[in-house]
Design a protein around this motif. Structure first.
Motif, PDB file in Angstrom:
ATOM      1  N   GLU A 158       0.821  -1.206   0.000  1.00  0.00           N
ATOM      2  CA  GLU A 158       0.000   0.000   0.000  1.00  0.00           C
ATOM      3  C   GLU A 158       0.855   1.255   0.000  1.00  0.00           C
ATOM      4  OE1 GLU A 158      -0.398  -2.548   1.985  1.00  0.00           O
ATOM      5  OE2 GLU A 158      -2.339  -3.390   1.316  1.00  0.00           O
ATOM      6  N   ASP A 159       1.974   1.225   0.735  1.00  0.00           N
ATOM      7  CA  ASP A 159       2.868   2.386   0.768  1.00  0.00           C
ATOM      8  C   ASP A 159       3.432   2.687  -0.619  1.00  0.00           C
ATOM      9  OD1 ASP A 159       2.519   2.659   3.504  1.00  0.00           O
ATOM     10  OD2 ASP A 159       4.237   1.376   3.990  1.00  0.00           O
ATOM     11  N   VAL A 160       3.843   1.645  -1.325  1.00  0.00           N
ATOM     12  CA  VAL A 160       4.434   1.837  -2.654  1.00  0.00           C
ATOM     13  C   VAL A 160       3.382   2.321  -3.645  1.00  0.00           C
ATOM     14  CG1 VAL A 160       5.614   0.705  -4.573  1.00  0.00           C
ATOM     15  CG2 VAL A 160       6.225   0.122  -2.225  1.00  0.00           C
ATOM     16  N   LEU A 161       2.192   1.735  -3.603  1.00  0.00           N
ATOM     17  CA  LEU A 161       1.115   2.167  -4.499  1.00  0.00           C
ATOM     18  C   LEU A 161       0.734   3.616  -4.220  1.00  0.00           C
ATOM     19  CD1 LEU A 161      -1.150  -1.029  -4.473  1.00  0.00           C
ATOM     20  CD2 LEU A 161       0.303  -0.219  -6.334  1.00  0.00           C
ATOM     21  N   GLY A 162       0.708   3.987  -2.947  1.00  0.00           N
ATOM     22  CA  GLY A 162       0.413   5.371  -2.590  1.00  0.00           C
ATOM     23  C   GLY A 162       1.509   6.319  -3.056  1.00  0.00           C
ATOM     24  N   PHE A 163       2.767   5.877  -2.993  1.00  0.00           N
ATOM     25  CA  PHE A 163       3.892   6.697  -3.457  1.00  0.00           C
ATOM     26  C   PHE A 163       3.790   6.953  -4.960  1.00  0.00           C
ATOM     27  CE2 PHE A 163       8.143   6.681  -5.427  1.00  0.00           C
ATOM     28  CZ  PHE A 163       8.713   7.790  -4.822  1.00  0.00           C
ATOM     29  N   LEU A 164       3.411   5.923  -5.726  1.00  0.00           N
ATOM     30  CA  LEU A 164       3.309   6.070  -7.174  1.00  0.00           C
ATOM     31  C   LEU A 164       2.106   6.923  -7.571  1.00  0.00           C
ATOM     32  CD1 LEU A 164       4.253   2.416  -8.164  1.00  0.00           C
ATOM     33  CD2 LEU A 164       5.665   4.455  -8.476  1.00  0.00           C
ATOM     34  N   GLY A 165       1.016   6.795  -6.846  1.00  0.00           N
ATOM     35  CA  GLY A 165      -0.137   7.650  -7.071  1.00  0.00           C
ATOM     36  C   GLY A 165      -1.007   7.212  -8.239  1.00  0.00           C
TER      37      GLY A 165
ATOM     38  N   LEU B 248       5.347  -3.182 -12.498  1.00  0.00           N
ATOM     39  CA  LEU B 248       4.909  -3.324 -13.880  1.00  0.00           C
ATOM     40  C   LEU B 248       3.944  -2.200 -14.251  1.00  0.00           C
ATOM     41  CD1 LEU B 248       4.122  -7.165 -14.091  1.00  0.00           C
ATOM     42  CD2 LEU B 248       6.187  -5.997 -14.871  1.00  0.00           C
ATOM     43  N   PHE B 249       4.140  -1.623 -15.451  1.00  0.00           N
ATOM     44  CA  PHE B 249       3.228  -0.624 -15.990  1.00  0.00           C
ATOM     45  C   PHE B 249       2.792  -1.061 -17.383  1.00  0.00           C
ATOM     46  CE2 PHE B 249       5.851   1.719 -12.961  1.00  0.00           C
ATOM     47  CZ  PHE B 249       4.865   2.305 -12.176  1.00  0.00           C
ATOM     48  N   SER B 250       1.562  -0.768 -17.722  1.00  0.00           N
ATOM     49  CA  SER B 250       0.999  -1.277 -18.981  1.00  0.00           C
ATOM     50  C   SER B 250       1.420  -0.469 -20.195  1.00  0.00           C
ATOM     51  CB  SER B 250      -0.528  -1.307 -18.895  1.00  0.00           C
ATOM     52  OG  SER B 250      -1.027   0.004 -18.632  1.00  0.00           O
ATOM     53  N   CYS B 251       1.909   0.758 -20.010  1.00  0.00           N
ATOM     54  CA  CYS B 251       2.288   1.577 -21.162  1.00  0.00           C
ATOM     55  C   CYS B 251       3.432   2.512 -20.798  1.00  0.00           C
ATOM     56  CB  CYS B 251       1.090   2.378 -21.687  1.00  0.00           C
ATOM     57  SG  CYS B 251       0.500   3.622 -20.529  1.00  0.00           S
ATOM     58  N   GLU B 252       4.012   3.090 -21.822  1.00  0.00           N
ATOM     59  CA  GLU B 252       5.157   3.973 -21.653  1.00  0.00           C
ATOM     60  C   GLU B 252       4.785   5.246 -20.889  1.00  0.00           C
ATOM     61  OE1 GLU B 252       9.070   4.908 -21.871  1.00  0.00           O
ATOM     62  OE2 GLU B 252       8.177   3.053 -22.660  1.00  0.00           O
ATOM     63  N   GLU B 253       3.580   5.733 -21.093  1.00  0.00           N
ATOM     64  CA  GLU B 253       3.149   6.964 -20.424  1.00  0.00           C
ATOM     65  C   GLU B 253       3.163   6.800 -18.903  1.00  0.00           C
ATOM     66  OE1 GLU B 253      -0.824   9.827 -20.044  1.00  0.00           O
ATOM     67  OE2 GLU B 253      -0.770   8.170 -21.488  1.00  0.00           O
ATOM     68  N   TYR B 254       2.618   5.681 -18.414  1.00  0.00           N
ATOM     69  CA  TYR B 254       2.591   5.439 -16.967  1.00  0.00           C
ATOM     70  C   TYR B 254       4.017   5.286 -16.416  1.00  0.00           C
ATOM     71  CZ  TYR B 254      -2.405   4.517 -17.632  1.00  0.00           C
ATOM     72  OH  TYR B 254      -3.741   4.628 -17.938  1.00  0.00           O
ATOM     73  N   ALA B 255       4.872   4.610 -17.195  1.00  0.00           N
ATOM     74  CA  ALA B 255       6.259   4.423 -16.751  1.00  0.00           C
ATOM     75  C   ALA B 255       6.983   5.762 -16.662  1.00  0.00           C
ATOM     76  CB  ALA B 255       6.991   3.482 -17.704  1.00  0.00           C
ATOM     77  N   GLN B 256       6.759   6.640 -17.643  1.00  0.00           N
ATOM     78  CA  GLN B 256       7.393   7.957 -17.614  1.00  0.00           C
ATOM     79  C   GLN B 256       6.917   8.767 -16.411  1.00  0.00           C
ATOM     80  OE1 GLN B 256       9.781   9.269 -19.246  1.00  0.00           O
ATOM     81  NE2 GLN B 256      10.070   7.816 -20.918  1.00  0.00           N
ATOM     82  N   ASN B 257       5.624   8.665 -16.082  1.00  0.00           N
ATOM     83  CA  ASN B 257       5.109   9.365 -14.901  1.00  0.00           C
ATOM     84  C   ASN B 257       5.785   8.849 -13.625  1.00  0.00           C
ATOM     85  OD1 ASN B 257       3.378  10.866 -16.473  1.00  0.00           O
ATOM     86  ND2 ASN B 257       1.619   9.507 -16.171  1.00  0.00           N
ATOM     87  N   ALA B 258       6.030   7.527 -13.581  1.00  0.00           N
ATOM     88  CA  ALA B 258       6.687   6.944 -12.404  1.00  0.00           C
ATOM     89  C   ALA B 258       8.135   7.423 -12.303  1.00  0.00           C
ATOM     90  CB  ALA B 258       6.636   5.418 -12.475  1.00  0.00           C
TER      91      ALA B 258
ATOM     92  N   LYS C 153       9.361  10.157 -13.119  1.00  0.00           N
ATOM     93  CA  LYS C 153       9.413  11.548 -12.647  1.00  0.00           C
ATOM     94  C   LYS C 153       9.501  11.618 -11.124  1.00  0.00           C
ATOM     95  CE  LYS C 153       6.856  13.393 -16.615  1.00  0.00           C
ATOM     96  NZ  LYS C 153       5.586  14.000 -17.074  1.00  0.00           N
ATOM     97  N   LYS C 154       9.185  10.515 -10.448  1.00  0.00           N
ATOM     98  CA  LYS C 154       9.236  10.482  -8.987  1.00  0.00           C
ATOM     99  C   LYS C 154      10.616  10.051  -8.469  1.00  0.00           C
ATOM    100  CE  LYS C 154       4.296   9.545  -8.527  1.00  0.00           C
ATOM    101  NZ  LYS C 154       3.959  10.762  -7.768  1.00  0.00           N
ATOM    102  N   HIS C 155      11.591   9.972  -9.379  1.00  0.00           N
ATOM    103  CA  HIS C 155      12.958   9.598  -9.001  1.00  0.00           C
ATOM    104  C   HIS C 155      13.475  10.529  -7.910  1.00  0.00           C
ATOM    105  CE1 HIS C 155      16.996   8.060  -9.366  1.00  0.00           C
ATOM    106  NE2 HIS C 155      17.478   9.230  -9.756  1.00  0.00           N
ATOM    107  N   LYS C 156      13.945   9.941  -6.820  1.00  0.00           N
ATOM    108  CA  LYS C 156      14.512  10.641  -5.660  1.00  0.00           C
ATOM    109  C   LYS C 156      13.479  11.436  -4.851  1.00  0.00           C
ATOM    110  CE  LYS C 156      19.382  10.628  -6.831  1.00  0.00           C
ATOM    111  NZ  LYS C 156      20.657  11.351  -6.803  1.00  0.00           N
TER     112      LYS C 156
END
Length: 570
Positions: free
Chosen positions: A182-189, A218-228, A230-233
């Motif tokens: 739940e913490d990780v899912l909440g972090f990703l948003g 796992l992300f289903s598309c490139e857009e979701y991965a790029q959004n993730a 952006k949360k680097h650091k």
């Protein structure tokens, strides 16, 4: 060709090159067409895949060695898709890109790539020294066994995680050990939903179930991965989280590495004499050492040398000691042996509370005796010294009393796990001078046990800053134990380091490479990594310095097998 198949050409085109291209295109379309008036038609055209397909690989899968290559010199941030673009026009097998990791779990600039057939592999080899961005990439033959070692897996949990095809994989590093799904899912948003919710998350754990701080998403598309990404650091709890693109092969490697790590309390079995280390840990009350406290856990030897600046010139050879905890991870402490107590005092004054990355580091002057207490498992704090688990006179195991040593030494690539099982009884300097050459006790399977408190820095020009070249494969170590007491390093002389060797290179091939240089098998030492596999390097002793210089001048950059060999005087 156009006249033969009855094609009309554009005679109005003035540019001959453009006319040629247009005519060739027309010929190809005609030969693909079913209305071609001659029998000159393409049949069974080869299909080139437009997109690289990811997927898992099992260790039980049969991989043809004639379909695998090794790419070297990749930018460290390269993804599997970047490598697929480098080999654009060739068909890579599903899940056929495996990025290689180093001993610290980071990418080392190499990858193994599996193609659909040997013809495609041969075409890939022709891209040797083609460029990816500003870097040229070396391409060599590899084996199916090497590919399976990197990309193959046996865990059902991993297989189930990777069973969802065409997903973008992101690796998270630095998670709090208490972090939940739940913490990780909440972090990703909500802006980057994870495929399958909790099923799209895989935490990496030790064999006893403890978290490592790593996870794959796992992300289903490139857009979701790029959004993730952006949360680097960004911060989760009290820690910043690193996010990187990853691959199915990297998931397998990381899980294989952690799941195969034996639990620390397990003592190794046989202890045998191996390579004598080039130094001994200093002792005494002279305060010629400094202690660094509060280092970033990602800090390495190079970071420490940069932190110390001009003072690096005053460090003793092999004088940097990284202190690891019982899990083999950095503890945030390091000790440095300086050339004198005055130099140690100046370093402590100059560098105390200086910043390294995002943390300030405390620097204290200390003695060799205090340093030894910590390296042997004791503690050093404001209350004074707390002794290590056992006293030095008890360190030599009775079962191995026949192997006499000249001094209590810490193995070059490691120090203590259970001190009583690794060190011999200390002796006075007078006794050491008259004793036979030093023999270090080192456990036969230490490479896999992560049982060390310290690691050392080989000062140039002895060897590069990597550690892990001492451990030999089990068969070689067993042979050394049963043989007469002879040193395993080459005899003293002019030393040359070979880099870039094919991994199946043996003594015979190296002797043939240096034919005419008066070498014999005792002059060659093949180096191995911590996994007991050949590291692609070797040390060669020449009878004289002039002969060594001549060999470097004549043989540097020459081919051995299919690889270019680099030679350096040590």
């Amino acid at each position: 060709m156009a006249d033969y198949i009855g094609l009309e050409t554009d005679e109005t085109e003035e540019d001959f090159g453009v006319w040629q291209v247009k005519t060739m295109v027309a010929i190809i379309f005609s030969m693909l067409s079913e209305t071609c008036i001659t029998d000159c038609r393409f049949t069974d055209p080869e299909t080139v895949k437009y997109k690289y397909e990811t997927g898992p690989c099992s260790k039980s899968e049969a991989v043809d060695s004639e379909t695998v290559i090794r790419a070297r010199g990749l930018p460290w941030q390269s993804s599997d898709q970047d490598i697929a673009r480098f080999f654009k026009g060739l068909n890579i097998a599903k899940g056929g890109v495996a990025l290689c990791l180093n001993a610290q779990g980071r990418r080392n600039g190499e990858a193994l790539v599996r193609f659909v057939n040997p013809e495609q592999r041969d075409l890939a080899l022709e891209r040797h020294k083609h460029h990816m961005g500003s870097r040229y990439i070396e391409v060599y033959k590899a084996t199916g066994e090497e590919f399976l070692k990197i990309a193959g897996g046996t865990s059902n949990e991993v297989a189930q995680f990777l069973s969802k095809e065409n997903q973008v994989i992101i690796r998270m590093r630095g998670l709090p050990f208490t972090a939940t799904l739940e913490d990780v899912l909440g972090f990703l948003g909500p802006e980057c939903p994870v495929t399958g919710g909790k099923e799209g998350l895989l935490f990496v754990k030790y064999p006893d179930g403890r978290p490592t701080g790593d996870a794959f998403v796992l992300f289903s598309c490139e857009e979701y991965a790029q959004n993730a990404l952006k949360k680097h650091k960004e911060i989760l709890g009290k820690r910043y989280i690193e996010l990187f693109r990853s691959t199915a092969a990297e998931v397998q490697q990381v899980l294989n590495r952690y799941l195969s790590t034996p639990l620390i309390p397990t003592l190794p079995t046989p202890i045998i004499p191996v390579i004598p280390p080039p130094y001994t840990i200093a002792a005494g009350s002279i305060r010629d050492c400094v202690r660094l406290r509060g280092l970033p856990y990602t800090a390495g030897i190079d970071d420490i040398l940069e932190f110390m600046g001009d003072a690096t010139a005053d460090i003793k050879p092999h004088g940097v000691h990284m202190v690891l905890n019982q899990q083999g991870r950095p503890s945030g402490d390091a000790f440095i042996q300086m050339k004198s107590s005055d130099r140690a005092f100046l370093v402590a004054q100059k560098c105390h509370k200086k910043m390294m990355k995002d943390r300030y580091v405390e620097v204290f002057q200390c003695s060799g005796e205090e340093m030894n207490f910590v390296l042997m498992g004791g503690t050093l704090n404001r209350s004074g010294l707390s002794p290590p688990p056992c006293k030095l006179p008890c360190l030599s195991p009775p079962a191995y009393a026949a192997f006499q040593t000249a001094a209590a030494v810490i193995p070059a690539e490691a120090a203590l796990y259970q001190p009583q099982a690794l060190l011999s009884t200390t002796r006075t300097p007078q006794a050491s001078a008259a004793a036979p050459p030093t023999v270090t006790y080192y456990p036969a399977q230490a490479a896999q046990l992560y049982m060390n408190y310290t690691a050392y820095y080989p000062s140039p020009p002895v060897s590069p800053t990597t550690v892990g070249y001492i451990a030999a494969p089990p068969a070689a170590v067993a042979a050394a134990a049963s043989a007469t007491h002879t040193p395993m390093l080459p005899q003293p002389g002019a030393l040359v380091r070979m880099q870039g060797l094919p991994y199946n290179t043996g003594m015979k091939e190296i002797l043939s490479f240096f034919q005419g240089y008066q070498l014999h098998t005792d002059s060659i030492l093949v180096l191995y990594n911590f996994s007991g596999q050949p590291s692609g390097e070797a040390l060669v002793t020449f009878p004289s310095l002039d002969l060594a210089k001549k060999a470097v001048a004549e043989k540097n950059g020459r081919l051995l097998g299919s690889r270019y060999i680099e030679l350096y005087l040590v």
